[in-house]
Write a protein that holds these residues in place. Structure first.
Motif, PDB file in Angstrom:
ATOM      1  N   LEU A  45       0.802  -1.215   0.000  1.00  0.00           N
ATOM      2  CA  LEU A  45       0.000   0.000   0.000  1.00  0.00           C
ATOM      3  C   LEU A  45       0.844   1.279   0.000  1.00  0.00           C
ATOM      4  CD1 LEU A  45      -2.824   1.136  -0.084  1.00  0.00           C
ATOM      5  CD2 LEU A  45      -2.865   1.091   2.411  1.00  0.00           C
ATOM      6  N   ASN A  46       1.905   1.327   0.822  1.00  0.00           N
ATOM      7  CA  ASN A  46       2.697   2.563   0.872  1.00  0.00           C
ATOM      8  C   ASN A  46       3.330   2.872  -0.486  1.00  0.00           C
ATOM      9  OD1 ASN A  46       4.518   0.405   1.091  1.00  0.00           O
ATOM     10  ND2 ASN A  46       5.985   1.600   2.285  1.00  0.00           N
ATOM     11  N   LEU A  47       3.792   1.818  -1.167  1.00  0.00           N
ATOM     12  CA  LEU A  47       4.428   2.027  -2.473  1.00  0.00           C
ATOM     13  C   LEU A  47       3.409   2.455  -3.523  1.00  0.00           C
ATOM     14  CD1 LEU A  47       6.925  -0.971  -2.663  1.00  0.00           C
ATOM     15  CD2 LEU A  47       7.398   1.418  -2.127  1.00  0.00           C
ATOM     16  N   ARG A  48       2.236   1.843  -3.461  1.00  0.00           N
ATOM     17  CA  ARG A  48       1.211   2.186  -4.452  1.00  0.00           C
ATOM     18  C   ARG A  48       0.729   3.629  -4.240  1.00  0.00           C
ATOM     19  NH1 ARG A  48      -0.866  -2.714  -7.127  1.00  0.00           N
ATOM     20  NH2 ARG A  48       1.099  -3.491  -7.959  1.00  0.00           N
ATOM     21  N   LEU A  49       0.622   4.036  -2.980  1.00  0.00           N
ATOM     22  CA  LEU A  49       0.208   5.421  -2.706  1.00  0.00           C
ATOM     23  C   LEU A  49       1.296   6.391  -3.165  1.00  0.00           C
ATOM     24  CD1 LEU A  49      -1.399   4.975   0.826  1.00  0.00           C
ATOM     25  CD2 LEU A  49      -2.564   5.986  -1.147  1.00  0.00           C
ATOM     26  N   ALA A  50       2.546   6.035  -2.887  1.00  0.00           N
ATOM     27  CA  ALA A  50       3.659   6.908  -3.297  1.00  0.00           C
ATOM     28  C   ALA A  50       3.680   7.018  -4.819  1.00  0.00           C
ATOM     29  CB  ALA A  50       4.977   6.363  -2.767  1.00  0.00           C
ATOM     30  N   ALA A  51       3.461   5.883  -5.498  1.00  0.00           N
ATOM     31  CA  ALA A  51       3.443   5.909  -6.969  1.00  0.00           C
ATOM     32  C   ALA A  51       2.290   6.793  -7.453  1.00  0.00           C
ATOM     33  CB  ALA A  51       3.293   4.496  -7.510  1.00  0.00           C
ATOM     34  N   ILE A  67       7.682  10.875   2.635  1.00  0.00           N
ATOM     35  CA  ILE A  67       9.140  10.803   2.482  1.00  0.00           C
ATOM     36  C   ILE A  67       9.515  10.160   1.143  1.00  0.00           C
ATOM     37  CG2 ILE A  67      11.242   9.740   3.425  1.00  0.00           C
ATOM     38  CD1 ILE A  67      10.047  10.256   6.230  1.00  0.00           C
ATOM     39  N   LEU A  68       8.797   9.099   0.789  1.00  0.00           N
ATOM     40  CA  LEU A  68       9.094   8.436  -0.494  1.00  0.00           C
ATOM     41  C   LEU A  68       8.917   9.408  -1.667  1.00  0.00           C
ATOM     42  CD1 LEU A  68       7.398   4.951   0.110  1.00  0.00           C
ATOM     43  CD2 LEU A  68       9.854   5.437  -0.008  1.00  0.00           C
ATOM     44  N   ILE A  69       7.866  10.210  -1.602  1.00  0.00           N
ATOM     45  CA  ILE A  69       7.627  11.163  -2.699  1.00  0.00           C
ATOM     46  C   ILE A  69       8.689  12.269  -2.674  1.00  0.00           C
ATOM     47  CG2 ILE A  69       5.994  12.778  -3.738  1.00  0.00           C
ATOM     48  CD1 ILE A  69       3.733  11.253  -2.305  1.00  0.00           C
ATOM     49  N   ARG A  70       8.943  12.771  -1.476  1.00  0.00           N
ATOM     50  CA  ARG A  70       9.846  13.911  -1.332  1.00  0.00           C
ATOM     51  C   ARG A  70      11.257  13.619  -1.859  1.00  0.00           C
ATOM     52  NH1 ARG A  70      13.253  16.794  -1.308  1.00  0.00           N
ATOM     53  NH2 ARG A  70      13.827  18.610  -0.039  1.00  0.00           N
ATOM     54  N   TYR A  71      11.729  12.378  -1.680  1.00  0.00           N
ATOM     55  CA  TYR A  71      13.112  12.072  -2.074  1.00  0.00           C
ATOM     56  C   TYR A  71      13.198  11.164  -3.290  1.00  0.00           C
ATOM     57  CZ  TYR A  71      14.009  14.464   2.233  1.00  0.00           C
ATOM     58  OH  TYR A  71      14.035  15.440   3.204  1.00  0.00           O
ATOM     59  N   HIS A  72      12.141  11.151  -4.110  1.00  0.00           N
ATOM     60  CA  HIS A  72      12.151  10.195  -5.236  1.00  0.00           C
ATOM     61  C   HIS A  72      12.999  10.652  -6.413  1.00  0.00           C
ATOM     62  CE1 HIS A  72       8.938  12.624  -7.287  1.00  0.00           C
ATOM     63  NE2 HIS A  72       9.396  12.060  -8.370  1.00  0.00           N
ATOM     64  N   LEU A  73      13.423  11.917  -6.388  1.00  0.00           N
ATOM     65  CA  LEU A  73      14.105  12.452  -7.567  1.00  0.00           C
ATOM     66  C   LEU A  73      15.598  12.112  -7.541  1.00  0.00           C
ATOM     67  CD1 LEU A  73      12.713  14.014  -9.783  1.00  0.00           C
ATOM     68  CD2 LEU A  73      13.729  16.095  -8.852  1.00  0.00           C
ATOM     69  N   ILE A 100      17.056   4.504   7.054  1.00  0.00           N
ATOM     70  CA  ILE A 100      17.605   3.208   6.616  1.00  0.00           C
ATOM     71  C   ILE A 100      16.490   2.209   6.314  1.00  0.00           C
ATOM     72  CG2 ILE A 100      18.939   1.185   7.390  1.00  0.00           C
ATOM     73  CD1 ILE A 100      20.798   3.131   8.863  1.00  0.00           C
ATOM     74  N   GLU A 101      15.473   2.202   7.173  1.00  0.00           N
ATOM     75  CA  GLU A 101      14.411   1.191   7.042  1.00  0.00           C
ATOM     76  C   GLU A 101      13.551   1.416   5.783  1.00  0.00           C
ATOM     77  OE1 GLU A 101      14.606   3.660   9.121  1.00  0.00           O
ATOM     78  OE2 GLU A 101      12.754   4.766   8.825  1.00  0.00           O
ATOM     79  N   ARG A 102      13.657   2.599   5.170  1.00  0.00           N
ATOM     80  CA  ARG A 102      12.803   2.896   4.025  1.00  0.00           C
ATOM     81  C   ARG A 102      13.558   2.812   2.694  1.00  0.00           C
ATOM     82  NH1 ARG A 102      11.266   7.073   6.157  1.00  0.00           N
ATOM     83  NH2 ARG A 102       9.370   6.408   7.223  1.00  0.00           N
ATOM     84  N   LEU A 103      14.855   2.504   2.764  1.00  0.00           N
ATOM     85  CA  LEU A 103      15.665   2.572   1.538  1.00  0.00           C
ATOM     86  C   LEU A 103      15.172   1.618   0.447  1.00  0.00           C
ATOM     87  CD1 LEU A 103      19.286   2.950   2.958  1.00  0.00           C
ATOM     88  CD2 LEU A 103      17.981   4.653   1.664  1.00  0.00           C
ATOM     89  N   ASP A 104      14.856   0.380   0.821  1.00  0.00           N
ATOM     90  CA  ASP A 104      14.413  -0.572  -0.212  1.00  0.00           C
ATOM     91  C   ASP A 104      13.158  -0.088  -0.916  1.00  0.00           C
ATOM     92  OD1 ASP A 104      16.463  -2.351  -0.062  1.00  0.00           O
ATOM     93  OD2 ASP A 104      15.523  -3.572   1.514  1.00  0.00           O
ATOM     94  N   ASP A 105      12.226   0.452  -0.139  1.00  0.00           N
ATOM     95  CA  ASP A 105      11.001   0.989  -0.745  1.00  0.00           C
ATOM     96  C   ASP A 105      11.329   2.162  -1.668  1.00  0.00           C
ATOM     97  OD1 ASP A 105       9.394  -0.854   0.427  1.00  0.00           O
ATOM     98  OD2 ASP A 105       8.598   0.455   2.000  1.00  0.00           O
ATOM     99  N   MET A 106      12.282   2.999  -1.210  1.00  0.00           N
ATOM    100  CA  MET A 106      12.674   4.156  -2.023  1.00  0.00           C
ATOM    101  C   MET A 106      13.208   3.689  -3.376  1.00  0.00           C
ATOM    102  SD  MET A 106      12.856   7.497  -1.620  1.00  0.00           S
ATOM    103  CE  MET A 106      12.143   7.571  -3.210  1.00  0.00           C
ATOM    104  N   PHE A 107      14.056   2.673  -3.356  1.00  0.00           N
ATOM    105  CA  PHE A 107      14.631   2.179  -4.615  1.00  0.00           C
ATOM    106  C   PHE A 107      13.557   1.529  -5.485  1.00  0.00           C
ATOM    107  CE2 PHE A 107      18.615   1.810  -1.857  1.00  0.00           C
ATOM    108  CZ  PHE A 107      19.029   3.089  -2.209  1.00  0.00           C
ATOM    109  N   SER A 108      12.584   0.878  -4.843  1.00  0.00           N
ATOM    110  CA  SER A 108      11.478   0.295  -5.629  1.00  0.00           C
ATOM    111  C   SER A 108      10.749   1.396  -6.396  1.00  0.00           C
ATOM    112  CB  SER A 108      10.467  -0.403  -4.724  1.00  0.00           C
ATOM    113  OG  SER A 108      11.044  -1.529  -4.144  1.00  0.00           O
ATOM    114  N   LEU A 109      10.534   2.532  -5.725  1.00  0.00           N
ATOM    115  CA  LEU A 109       9.844   3.634  -6.400  1.00  0.00           C
ATOM    116  C   LEU A 109      10.718   4.180  -7.534  1.00  0.00           C
ATOM    117  CD1 LEU A 109       7.434   5.567  -6.615  1.00  0.00           C
ATOM    118  CD2 LEU A 109       8.499   7.022  -4.883  1.00  0.00           C
ATOM    119  N   ASN A 110      12.014   4.313  -7.269  1.00  0.00           N
ATOM    120  CA  ASN A 110      12.923   4.820  -8.304  1.00  0.00           C
ATOM    121  C   ASN A 110      12.899   3.927  -9.547  1.00  0.00           C
ATOM    122  OD1 ASN A 110      15.301   5.663  -5.730  1.00  0.00           O
ATOM    123  ND2 ASN A 110      13.899   7.040  -6.800  1.00  0.00           N
ATOM    124  N   ILE A 111      12.929   2.620  -9.309  1.00  0.00           N
ATOM    125  CA  ILE A 111      12.967   1.683 -10.438  1.00  0.00           C
ATOM    126  C   ILE A 111      11.652   1.728 -11.220  1.00  0.00           C
ATOM    127  CG2 ILE A 111      12.972  -0.807 -10.981  1.00  0.00           C
ATOM    128  CD1 ILE A 111      15.263  -1.067  -8.917  1.00  0.00           C
TER     129      ILE A 111
END
Ligand code: ATP
Ligand code: MG
Length: 446
Positions: free
Chosen positions: A258-264, A315-321, A341-352
């Motif tokens: 859910l967090n990733l889908r909302l961020a996307a 946070i995911l949206i704010r640092y996605h660039l 640190i705990e959010r890094l994998d999700d951040m990279f998922s959004l980047n990809i």
């Protein structure tokens, strides 16, 4: 084959001289060959009778006819045949009454596929053509859609949700009625809207649901800010799609969390607002990640998401660039600090997923390089934040520095130094550095 616990419950009620059927989602899933997780049973036995028949019961919604039966550590909802009274608020019936007629109970249900029953012998009872609709993969209202959506406007969103979850289409009359009645969704609470939106988002192809929300205009009332993204040309060689189409690709290409889908969903929502064109006609969206984070947060607050979820997605949206990240060690450490640190994998998922939604197919090297740098820094346990500094407020006090905002300023500077030169994270080095800063400051002031 019906589960033995369900068989036991249906049989037990039958043996007491009452009718009992499995109904709703369980039968629908059974016919579709999908796993069934919750079982609803409908019966002409009154709630107090169900309480007598079964040993362990909970009066979950007794007033509305629902008793939960606990059997072999599973729970089963058993509801007495109901017919709903008049709906004056577009949300729930003013009153309900118990009925002795199965058809009455089925008539009040939302869609044909949700009004199919199965008895103890696994016979299907289907008064509204639900089996045929399931075969043809259509979501169709029972009765007149206009009337049904006026009774309970949430049904419009449920229609889109079921359509998306099951990969069905909307029956044309049902779809046109949603377009006509979409404004009624205003009567529905944010929480109920949010719960349906979540189910759309975590389905296999959420873009189907989001597109339907746009086409039926429900989105205009749920997230009006979203409408600006539709058809918004990016005038940029890296983007062959408009903002909306790009977002839909990102949404479908990210794992169903859910967090990733909302961020996307929200990562580029403010692009239209940030759009500028340079002398070559090329489009830019300076600061869109910052504005999208703010707007995404505002929308999620309105839809009553939890504070944790809102902060995570923000946070995911704010640092996605990726463009914004200085890839030198110091920049990477700041990135780790900002993202957590705990959010890094999700951040990279959004980047990809974000890259997958672009035309350039730039590849994922930048993400992988960043991932590797983060990994090395974390593995080396290099200092990352002020709490890792070998100097703190008490030390500044001991140095005789007067308390005030200068403490934050000095510790920020000390962190800046340590991020670049981790070896300088000793009390001696940092004390010396801080004293030099103070002396410089005094020099400048005098
Ligand atoms: P799922 O549990 O996967 O969401 P479901 O079909 O079991 O699907 P529920 O919300 O659990 O859906 O509701 C159970 C049944 O109650 C539905 O299948 C439907 O028959 C009826 N129902 C639920 N909500 C409504 C509503 N708003 N209007 C009319 N009938 C409804
Ligand atoms: Mg259910």
């Amino acid at each position: 084959m019906l589960d033995k616990n369900i068989k036991y419950i249906l049989k037990n009620i039958k043996n007491h001289g009452y009718e009992a059927y499995l109904v709703g989602g369980a039968v629908r899933s059974f016919l579709l060959g999908l796993d069934v997780s919750d079982f609803d049973i409908t019966t002409n036995a009154l709630p107090q009778i169900i309480e007598k028949i079964f040993k362990k019961t909970i009066p979950t919604g007794k007033k509305f006819g629902t008793i939960t039966v606990i059997h072999e550590n599973n729970s089963y909802e058993i509801t007495t045949f109901r017919s709903d009274g008049h709906y004056s608020d577009g949300r729930r019936p003013d009153n309900i009454s118990f009925s002795d007629e199965l058809t009455e109970d089925l008539k009040r249900r939302d869609f044909t596929m949700n009004a199919i029953c199965m008895d103890y012998d696994e016979n299907i009872i289907d008064y509204f053509g639900g089996t045929e609709d399931i075969k043809n993969r259509v979501v169709r209202c029972i009765g007149d859609p206009d009337q049904r959506f006026n009774e309970d406007a949430l049904r419009m969103l449920r229609a889109v949700r079921f359509m998306t979850q099951l990969g069905f289409s909307l029956d044309e009359k049902t779809r046109l009625s949603i377009v006509k009645n979409s404004f009624l969704i205003k009567h529905i609470s944010a929480e109920r809207i949010r719960d349906e939106l979540n189910k759309i988002l975590i389905s296999d192809k959420p873009s189907e649901g989001i597109r339907t929300l746009i086409d039926t205009e429900l989105m205009k009332y749920i997230i009006p800010e979203y409408m600006n993204t539709v058809g918004f040309d990016q005038h940029n060689p890296y983007h062959d799609k408009d903002v909306f189409e790009h977002t839909m690709e990102v949404l479908d290409n990210i794992e169903p969390k859910l967090n990733l889908r909302l961020a996307a969903l929200f990562h580029d929502i403010s692009k239209p607002e940030c759009f500028t064109q340079d002398e070559n006609g090329r489009g830019h969206f300076f600061g869109h990640h910052i504005k999208s984070a703010v707007l995404g947060k505002e929308i999620m607050e309105r839809l009553k998401y939890s504070c944790d979820m809102i902060e995570d997605v923000r946070i995911l949206i704010r640092y996605h660039l990726l463009k914004e990240i200085d890839m030198k060690d110091k920049g990477v450490k700041k990135f780790i600090n900002n993202v957590g640190i705990e959010r890094l994998d999700d951040m990279f998922s959004l980047n990809i997923a974000d890259i997958k939604g672009k035309s350039s197919n730039a590849g994922f090297e930048k993400v992988e390089v960043l991932r590797e740098k983060c990994r090395a820094i974390i593995e080396n346990k290099e200092p990352l934040s002020k709490k890792d500094l070998n100097i703190n407020g008490y030390d500044l006090e001991a140095l005789g520095i007067e308390k005030g905002s200068i403490y934050t300023e000095l510790l920020d500077k000390a962190l800046d130094l340590v991020l670049e030169y981790p070896g300088k994270n000793t009390k001696e080095e940092l004390t010396e550095y801080i004293l030099s800063l103070i002396n410089n400051k005094k020099g400048l002031d005098s």
